[in-house]
Write a protein that holds these residues in place. Sequence first.
Motif, PDB file in Angstrom:
ATOM      1  N   ASP A 193      64.335 -26.359  90.094  1.00 54.27           N
ATOM      2  CA  ASP A 193      65.451 -27.248  89.770  1.00 54.27           C
ATOM      3  C   ASP A 193      66.319 -27.432  91.009  1.00 54.27           C
ATOM      4  N   SER A 194      66.139 -28.549  91.701  1.00 52.11           N
ATOM      5  CA  SER A 194      66.850 -28.767  92.964  1.00 52.11           C
ATOM      6  C   SER A 194      68.360 -28.872  92.777  1.00 52.11           C
ATOM      7  N   PHE A 195      68.793 -29.454  91.679  1.00 47.62           N
ATOM      8  CA  PHE A 195      70.230 -29.607  91.465  1.00 47.62           C
ATOM      9  C   PHE A 195      70.899 -28.246  91.277  1.00 47.62           C
ATOM     10  N   ALA A 196      70.286 -27.381  90.483  1.00 44.78           N
ATOM     11  CA  ALA A 196      70.847 -26.039  90.280  1.00 44.78           C
ATOM     12  C   ALA A 196      70.879 -25.280  91.604  1.00 44.78           C
TER      13      ALA A 196
ATOM     14  N   THR B 279      65.635 -37.855 101.049  1.00 45.32           N
ATOM     15  CA  THR B 279      65.047 -37.839  99.721  1.00 45.32           C
ATOM     16  C   THR B 279      64.666 -39.239  99.260  1.00 45.32           C
ATOM     17  N   SER B 280      63.768 -39.278  98.314  1.00 44.45           N
ATOM     18  CA  SER B 280      63.362 -40.510  97.664  1.00 44.45           C
ATOM     19  C   SER B 280      63.282 -40.220  96.170  1.00 44.45           C
TER      20      SER B 280
ATOM     21  N   PRO C 189      75.286 -37.401  90.525  1.00 37.11           N
ATOM     22  CA  PRO C 189      75.653 -36.024  90.878  1.00 37.11           C
ATOM     23  C   PRO C 189      74.779 -35.417  91.982  1.00 37.11           C
ATOM     24  N   PHE C 190      73.515 -35.839  92.077  1.00 34.69           N
ATOM     25  CA  PHE C 190      72.660 -35.354  93.156  1.00 34.69           C
ATOM     26  C   PHE C 190      73.224 -35.787  94.511  1.00 34.69           C
ATOM     27  N   VAL C 191      73.594 -37.050  94.635  1.00 36.04           N
ATOM     28  CA  VAL C 191      74.115 -37.555  95.910  1.00 36.04           C
ATOM     29  C   VAL C 191      75.431 -36.867  96.250  1.00 36.04           C
ATOM     30  N   VAL C 192      76.290 -36.671  95.270  1.00 33.37           N
ATOM     31  CA  VAL C 192      77.565 -35.990  95.510  1.00 33.37           C
ATOM     32  C   VAL C 192      77.311 -34.577  96.038  1.00 33.37           C
ATOM     33  N   GLU C 193      76.368 -33.849  95.430  1.00 36.19           N
ATOM     34  CA  GLU C 193      76.050 -32.492  95.895  1.00 36.19           C
ATOM     35  C   GLU C 193      75.435 -32.516  97.291  1.00 36.19           C
TER      36      GLU C 193
END
Length: 177
Positions: free
Chosen positions: A23-26, A41-42, A68-72
Motif C-alpha cells: 500500500d503505497s499511500f500508507a 508516477t503514472s 491525496p496521493f499527489v498531496v502526500e
Amino acid sequence: MSRKKQTATDMLGAKLFDLFTGDSFAWMRTLPDQAVTLWITSPPYEDARRYSTGHKLRGERWVEWYRPFVVEMCRTSAIAAVNVSAVRRKWAYSGAVEMLVADLLRLDGIACAAAPYAWVKNGIPGSGSGRVHRRDWEPIYLFAMPDRLESYWSDPLAFGAPPVHGPGGPMSNRQAN
C-alpha cells in the motif's frame, strides 16, 4: 501495513536496489517531510488504466481518490512528476486531469509547473478515428509545494544557451525583411 520486499542484483550478485510492493499511500504517510528527492508516477487513467487496482473511478470520483496521493508526494518530496491523461469516450474528453490540477491548486495549495512536459510516444494503432486524431503524446505534470517548485535540480539552460537579447530586445526571425 503489509508490504513485500524484493532485492534486485546485478549479474555478479551485487545489490542494485530494493523494491517494495504494498500500500503505497500508507507507506508514504510514514515518511517525514522532504524525505524523497523526486517522485515519478503514472497512476490509473480513470477507469481506462486500472493496473492491478481494479477500481472503476471516473471524473470527480477519480480526482477524490488520486488527489491525496499527489498531496502526500508533494509533502514528502521536492517535486512529483505525474504522467497522466484523462479518458475520451464517444469523442468527448473527460477533463478529469484538469479537475485534479484545479483542486490541487485551490484546495491544497499545491503548485503546478507552468506547462506540462510531454511524453512523446506512438499512439495506440486505431486510437484515432474519423472525428479525432490519434494522440501521440501524454502530459507529465510537475507538482510541488509552492516554495519547492523551482528547486536545486532546475536548470533553465538545460536545452540551450541564454537568450541573446534581454526582455524587450529585438527578436530573431520576427522582423520584416
